[in-house]
Each structure stands twice: as structure tokens, then as C-alpha cells.
Scaffold this motif. Structure first.
Motif, PDB file in Angstrom:
ATOM      1  N   THR A   1       0.839  -1.206   0.000  1.00  0.00           N
ATOM      2  CA  THR A   1       0.000   0.000   0.000  1.00  0.00           C
ATOM      3  C   THR A   1       0.867   1.246   0.000  1.00  0.00           C
ATOM      4  O   THR A   1       0.618   2.190  -0.754  1.00  0.00           O
ATOM      5  CB  THR A   1      -0.922   0.013   1.244  1.00  0.00           C
ATOM      6  OG1 THR A   1      -1.604  -1.225   1.315  1.00  0.00           O
ATOM      7  CG2 THR A   1      -1.920   1.144   1.185  1.00  0.00           C
TER       8      THR A   1
ATOM      9  N   ASN B   1      -4.944   2.438  -0.949  1.00  0.00           N
ATOM     10  CA  ASN B   1      -5.543   1.370  -0.151  1.00  0.00           C
ATOM     11  C   ASN B   1      -6.531   0.554  -0.974  1.00  0.00           C
ATOM     12  O   ASN B   1      -6.614  -0.664  -0.838  1.00  0.00           O
ATOM     13  CB  ASN B   1      -6.259   1.968   1.068  1.00  0.00           C
ATOM     14  CG  ASN B   1      -5.379   1.949   2.287  1.00  0.00           C
ATOM     15  OD1 ASN B   1      -5.120   0.899   2.848  1.00  0.00           O
ATOM     16  ND2 ASN B   1      -4.862   3.113   2.665  1.00  0.00           N
ATOM     17  N   TYR B   2      -7.281   1.246  -1.827  1.00  0.00           N
ATOM     18  CA  TYR B   2      -8.261   0.541  -2.665  1.00  0.00           C
ATOM     19  C   TYR B   2      -7.549  -0.395  -3.638  1.00  0.00           C
ATOM     20  O   TYR B   2      -7.935  -1.556  -3.793  1.00  0.00           O
ATOM     21  CB  TYR B   2      -9.119   1.560  -3.424  1.00  0.00           C
ATOM     22  CG  TYR B   2     -10.121   0.919  -4.349  1.00  0.00           C
ATOM     23  CD1 TYR B   2     -11.236   0.274  -3.835  1.00  0.00           C
ATOM     24  CD2 TYR B   2      -9.932   0.943  -5.725  1.00  0.00           C
ATOM     25  CE1 TYR B   2     -12.146  -0.337  -4.672  1.00  0.00           C
ATOM     26  CE2 TYR B   2     -10.839   0.341  -6.573  1.00  0.00           C
ATOM     27  CZ  TYR B   2     -11.949  -0.297  -6.040  1.00  0.00           C
ATOM     28  OH  TYR B   2     -12.847  -0.909  -6.874  1.00  0.00           O
TER      29      TYR B   2
ATOM     30  N   PHE C   1      -9.395  -2.089   1.773  1.00  0.00           N
ATOM     31  CA  PHE C   1     -10.711  -1.724   2.298  1.00  0.00           C
ATOM     32  C   PHE C   1     -11.354  -2.857   3.098  1.00  0.00           C
ATOM     33  O   PHE C   1     -12.153  -2.618   3.986  1.00  0.00           O
ATOM     34  CB  PHE C   1     -11.655  -1.317   1.154  1.00  0.00           C
ATOM     35  CG  PHE C   1     -11.471   0.097   0.685  1.00  0.00           C
ATOM     36  CD1 PHE C   1     -10.246   0.741   0.804  1.00  0.00           C
ATOM     37  CD2 PHE C   1     -12.519   0.809   0.136  1.00  0.00           C
ATOM     38  CE1 PHE C   1     -10.067   2.045   0.379  1.00  0.00           C
ATOM     39  CE2 PHE C   1     -12.356   2.123  -0.299  1.00  0.00           C
ATOM     40  CZ  PHE C   1     -11.122   2.736  -0.179  1.00  0.00           C
TER      41      PHE C   1
END
Lengths: 560, 89
Positions: free
Chosen positions: A13, A230-231, A236
Motif C-alpha cells: 500500500t 488502499n483501494y 478496504f
């Protein structure tokens, strides 16, 4: 999209985030190739003409946007302080507000604390920070804000979003509607408008981008980039990803943006040059690379605001090591920012401007408290990630300390210090501002420290297996909440001072002409000194500097 | 007679507001709060007249309400300041 994870979730990330930030940095320098003019035209259209007659509701005078954001931040500071105070009180007396159930309102300590966090973080801190940035960016870039009107208008949308979030903190679902997600959507709209406004201002720059401006713009743009990273990494759905989102946004959107605002303010308000450019660079790069340990020990805020399903925080060994390493690394930008701010405020010599003016003591407090509270947060986050969770009982109070002793003083202190430049008038009363500082700082520091002591006693009893509650812990908790009331009174005084100052404050130009009560017609120069020291002693442009003769010869008795 | 004073058939009304008048208001507020506290000491367990008829105010137990009263007072002073400053000539 979890197939893109090639190592542990934390590092993947962060690496995606670094690439995105670097891509943004390159785009700022290179532009959008042939699409630059199209994007600029579309951006301006979206900010003003696309809103139709709505945009005519607000004025577009210089600094009107910054003024609107900062005044609303003062109001949110009051609500944030009151909600946090009530949350602290209900922690030791859960039925204190039971009588409100007659009106269908059943607050708990947790719901009030959460509502206080939303009101303080996004209302008070966020609005003060964005308001100050709307004043700072055009000055650092040698241009005007792309759209004062739009920035003024969206301040009300941001306030509405904060209000919805405060309601959602009490009840996340009203009539089946996800209140927190609605609040986040409204806030995203306002945030997108502010970001476009800043990017258009950046595109119209007439000079090189100063380092505080880089901190502000990268801090702001990092909010959506952190979510995107993050997605892409599939964070998530995981507990680690949700935890990381909270800390990435805390370390970039809040920390980096506030750092840019504070470093500019520290120099402008004191008249001292920024101490070190290298340290600003270290703050900028470090805040992007490191994970800021300040903040919650779980991702509940991200879960609530984005409407995700909460997942257990169960990091793998690799994730623990990477996260701990990157959190320890955060001490570099934090020390760099804190040191640079404190030395800039003090200056290398006597201060020409009044270094005790409103806002500077707040910035001083925030910069000083940043280091011990970060070290404390580092221990608590490390303890949580390792799965031991022996210190988790202190996490809530330490989080409040981070908000009330770092973020609020830094953001609101900057807003106070820039208030004369933004509004054209000084605060109604410097004395009232001083009182407000001592009440807020004293109330938050002593109140939350006593609450922390109460938490520690509770944790010790729990680990010792003692079931009876401690009367000392209860008494400390009561005293802590009562002392925190100082922050409520301080917020009221700040608010009254700012509102009255808009109408009755001394006009800045008039104040400058009569700022000094010391009128030195002549200055005796006994030894070599700097011009700054002479000016600080009350000398003006018309003061006569008289060299006083000195001799190294041995003295003798005066002849009568 | 000062030029700032207005004469209405013998009745005089000053245009200027004395700066210390707020002290009288604060004194009045403190006095009323003191007597409300005295009420609970003199008549322990008794409800406040009229106010207690409302469900919410009838159960105002616990010290938090004194603090909330202060916060409400502060909030209304902010609103009052906004209104009076904006409409001030």
C-alpha cells in the motif's frame, strides 16, 4: 484487487502511495501535456459558472474564503470541546444525561467522544487548516486564489458535512440511511472543490513553489491518494488496511498540511526567517514515507466514514515489522518540523515582531507536545500491532491528547496568528486571547493527563485481577473532566474574540502605525550589535544612533 | 445636557451604554444560580417549581448540568455577539 499485493499489505500500500505522490509531483512540474488548458478551463467552469446562481450568494473579495472557513472553525471548536467534555463526564457517570432520553436522545460516553472527534478534527482543525491554506497559497505562489467565491461557498457545505458526521457518530443509521457515508459524500464534494481551487491557483503561479506550499498541496492531495492506494492494494476489506488508512490520512492530510501552514505562520507572525529549508524538506519527504503513529489503534473511523465492514486487526509478522519500522521512521519528520518551528519562533536574535501575539503560544505548545505524544503513541501502536494490547486502555485518552494538545493548538494557533492578515483587523482583545490560551491549554493538558492517570490505574487493576473499581481512579476521572471544561470556556472566548474582532478590532494599518509604545529618539551604541537588536529596542527609521566612546585604558578616581 | 442624550418630555435616556453594565447582569445570573442551589439545600429532594413539570428538567441530577448551562450561556453569547455586532451602527 488483492492480486497486486506482492509483499505484505502495509508495504505494498505504501509503495503504491509513494508512486502516486511522485506521479502528482511530476504532473505539477510537467503539466497535463495538451490537456493542460482544457483541464484549467473545465476546472474554472466547474468552480463558478456550473453552480449557476448559487455562486452569487457569496462575495468574492480577497480573503473572504479564508475568513469564512476560520470563523466557522472557531464555532466548531466550541462544539468539539463541549462534546468531548460531555464524553469525558459520561465516562464516570454514564447516566448523567439520562433525562435527555425524554427527547429521544440517549448519548453514551463513546458516542459523544466520537462526535467530539468529528467536530474537532474536521470542523475545528480541518476548517482552520484549509482556511489558513486559502490565505497562504496565493501569497506563496505570487497569484490570486482561483475562485474566492467557490471556496467561500463550499465552507458551508463542509460545515454541513461535519454536522451530518456528528449526527452519524450518535446514530450511524437514521431511517435506514447511512448517515456517516452521507456526511463523507458531502465532505468529499467540498474537498474536491477546494483541491481543484488549489491546483488551479498552483497552475497560475508566477514564482517557484516554496516548501511550505509543497507541504500544503501534497498534504491535501494525499488524502484521496491514500484512499486510492488502499483501494488498489485491497485494504478496504482488511483490518490492517483500515488501520493504515486512518494513519496515512492522519500523517499526510492532517500532519503535512498543518506543518506547511504552521511553518509559514511561524515566520510571518514573528518576522523571523524560516530556520532551515533542509528540515522542511525532511518534514515533507518524511511525512510521505513514514506512517504517523498518532491516532486511533483501529480503523473504526475509516470503517464508519466509508461504510465498510469492520475487520479484525490481525497483521502478519512481516506487516508488524514494516509498520513498526515506518512508524519509528515518523520521528524524523516530526522532530524536523517541531525543531524548525520552535527555532523559527524564537529567532536567532531579538524578535522584531511581538512573538507573544495571539496564536504564537498555541503553535509553541503544539510543537512542544508533538514529540512526547508521538513517542507515547509509538509505544501504544507497537503494543497493538504486536497483539499484546496491554496499553490499549490508554489509547483513547492519548488520541484525545493528540487532538487537543497538537492538532488544535497548531491549526487554530495558525488561524489566530493569520487573523489580522486575513480579516484586515486585529482580534478584539489580545488579553482575552491570552486568557483563552491558558484556559484551553491548561484545561486540555491537566484534564486529559488526569484522565490518563485514571486509565492507567484502571489498567493496573485489570491486569492484577482486582474487580472492585478504584475510588482514586474515579476521583481522577471526575477531576479530569471538570478541568477539561477550561477548553470549553477557552473556545467560547476565542470565538467571541474573533467574531467581535471582525467588527471592532483595530484596523491593521492603524495598528502598525502605533504598534510600539516605545519611542526611541536616540539609541546609544556602546558595542557592536545587529540592526535587529536595535529595532527590537524600539528604534525606528528616524532614531539617531549615537556611538558611545569606549576606552580600554585603566580607570582612575574622578577629579572634583 | 449631553448632545448624546435624548429628552422625551422630561424623561432622559442616555445613548451611550456604560461599560460596567454587564457586571450587573453577571451579578444577577450568579445570584439566581446561587438561589437555585440554595433551593436544593433548603428543600432536599423537592422538585423545582414549574421547571420540574417538564420531564427533562425534572431529572436534572448530577453536576454536569451546571457545566452544560455554562456552555449554553457561552453559545448564546456567541450568537448574541454575532447579531449585535452585525447590526451595530
Amino acid at each position: 484487487m488483492s492480486e497486486v499485493i506482492f509483499m505484505d499489505a502495509v508495504l505494498s500500500t505504501m509503495m503504491i502511495f509513494w508512486v502516486l505522490v511522485f506521479a502528482f509531483y511530476a504532473l505539477v512540474h510537467r503539466g497535463l501535456w495538451i490537456f493542460t488548458d482544457v483541464a484549467r478551463g473545465m476546472g474554472l467552469f466547474m468552480l463558478e459558472k456550473a453552480l449557476g446562481p448559487g455562486i452569487e450568494l457569496v462575495e468574492g473579495r480577497e480573503n473572504s474564503a479564508a475568513r469564512s472557513w476560520i470563523i466557522q472553525s472557531a464555532l466548531w471548536l466550541f462544539f468539539g470541546a463541549t462534546l468531548t467534555f460531555e464524553g469525558l463526564w459520561l465516562a464516570h457517570e454514564p447516566s448523567a444525561l439520562h433525562s435527555l432520553s425524554a427527547w429521544g436522545y440517549n448519548p453514551t460516553s463513546a458516542s459523544l467522544s466520537s462526535a467530539g472527534e468529528y467536530a474537532t478534527l474536521y470542523g475545528a482543525v480541518g476548517m482552520a487548516m484549509i482556511g489558513a491554506s486559502l490565505h497562504i497559497m496565493p501569497r506563496l505562489l505570487g497569484t490570486e486564489l482561483a475562485s474566492e467565491r467557490n471556496a467561500t461557498l463550499v465552507s458551508f457545505l463542509w460545515s454541513l458535512a461535519t454536522f451530518v458526521l456528528v449526527i452519524g457518530a450518535h446514530d450511524p443509521s437514521v431511517l435506514g440511511a447511512p448517515v456517516l457515508v452521507i456526511g463523507t459524500t458531502l465532505q468529499t464534494l467540498a474537498f474536491a472543490a477546494i483541491l481543484i481551487n488549489h491546483l488551479l491557483t498552483l497552475a497560475n503561479r508566477t514564482r517557484a513553489i516554496a516548501l511550505p506550499a509543497w507541504l500544503i498541496i501534497i498534504g491535501l492531495v494525499s488524502d484521496p491518494l491514500a484512499l486510492l492506494a488502499n483501494y488498489i492494494a485491497g485494504g478496504f476489506e482488511t483490518g490492517v488496511g483500515q488501520w493504515l488508512m486512518v494513519h496515512m490520512i492522519g500523517g499526510t492530510f492532517f500532519f503535512a498540511t498543518i506543518a506547511g501552514v504552521v511553518l509559514y505562520t511561524a515566520s510571518v507572525a514573528t518576522g523571523n526567517a524560516l530556520w532551515s529549508r533542509t528540515l522542511v524538506g525532511a518534514t515533507l519527504v518524511g511525512s510521505m514515507i513514514a506512517i504517523n503513529p498518532l491516532g486511533a489503534i483501529d480503523g473504526s473511523m475509516a470503517v464508519g466514514m466509508l461504510g465498510l465492514s469492520a475487520a479484525e486487526l490481525a497483521p502478519s509478522m512481516d506487516e508488524r515489522i514494516v509498520a513498526s519500522f515506518l512508524m519509528a521512521f515518523a520521528l524524523i519528520p516530526i522532530l524536523a518540523f517541531s525543531g524548525n518551528t520552535l527555532v523559527t519562533i524564537r529567532g536567532e536574535d531579538a524578535s522584531v515582531e511581538n512573538s507573544d501575539s495571539a496564536g504564537i503560544p498555541e503553535i509553541n505548545l503544539g510543537a512542544v507536545m508533538l514529540i512526547p505524544l508521538t513517542i507515547g503513541a509509538l509505544f501504544i501502536q507497537g503494543d497493538t500491532l504486536s497483539g499484546v494490547a496491554e496499553l490499549s486502555g490508554m489509547a483513547t485518552t492519548l488520541g484525545k491528547m493528540g487532538i487537543w494538545l497538537i492538532l488544535v493548538p497548531l491549526a487554530f494557533g495558525s488561524a489566530l496568528a493569520l487573523y489580522p492578515a486575513i480579516s484586515g483587523r486585529h482580534l478584539a482583545s489580545q488579553n482575552r486571547a491570552r486568557w483563552a490560551f491558558w484556559l484551553s491549554a491548561g484545561g486540555a493538558a491537566f484534564g486529559l493527563t488526569l484522565t490518563l492517570m485514571s486509565d492507567v490505574i484502571g489498567m493496573s487493576l485489570l491486569s492484577a485481577g482486582v474487580l472492585d473499581p478504584s475510588s482514586l481512579a474515579h476521583d481522577l476521572s471526575v477531576t479530569g473532566s471538570v478541568m477539561f471544561y477550561g477548553a470549553v470556556i477557552g473556545a467560547i472566548l476565542h470565538c467571541l474574540n474573533m467574531v467581535s474582532g471582525l467588527f471592532r478590532g483595530t484596523i491593521v494599518a492603524e495598528a502598525s502605525a502605533t504598534a510600539s509604545s516605545i519611542k526611541a529618539d536616540s539609541y546609544s551604541l556602546a558595542s557592536p550589535t545587529s540592526v535587529r537588536r536595535i529595532l527590537a529596542a524600539g528604534a525606528g527609521m528616524d532614531t539617531e544612533v549615537v556611538p558611545v566612546g569606549e576606552s580600554d585604558d585603566a580607570g582612575s578616581a574622578t577629579k572634583l | 445636557m449631553s448632545s448624546n442624550d435624548e429628552s422625551l418630555g422630561g424623561f432622559l435616556q442616555g445613548e451611550q451604554e456604560p461599560s460596567a453594565s454587564w457586571a450587573i447582569l453577571v451579578l444577577g445570573l450568579v445570584a439566581s444560580l446561587t438561589f437555585l442551589t440554595l433551593f436544593s439545600i433548603l428543600y432536599p429532594g423537592q422538585n423545582l417549581p414549574v421547571l420540574s413539570d417538564f420531564e427533562t428538567f425534572g431529572n436534572l441530577t448530577g453536576g454536569i448540568w451546571f457545566f452544560i448551562l455554562g456552555a449554553i450561556f457561552g453559545f448564546f453569547s456567541i450568537i448574541a455577539t454575532m447579531i449585535t455586532e452585525a447590526t451595530r451602527e
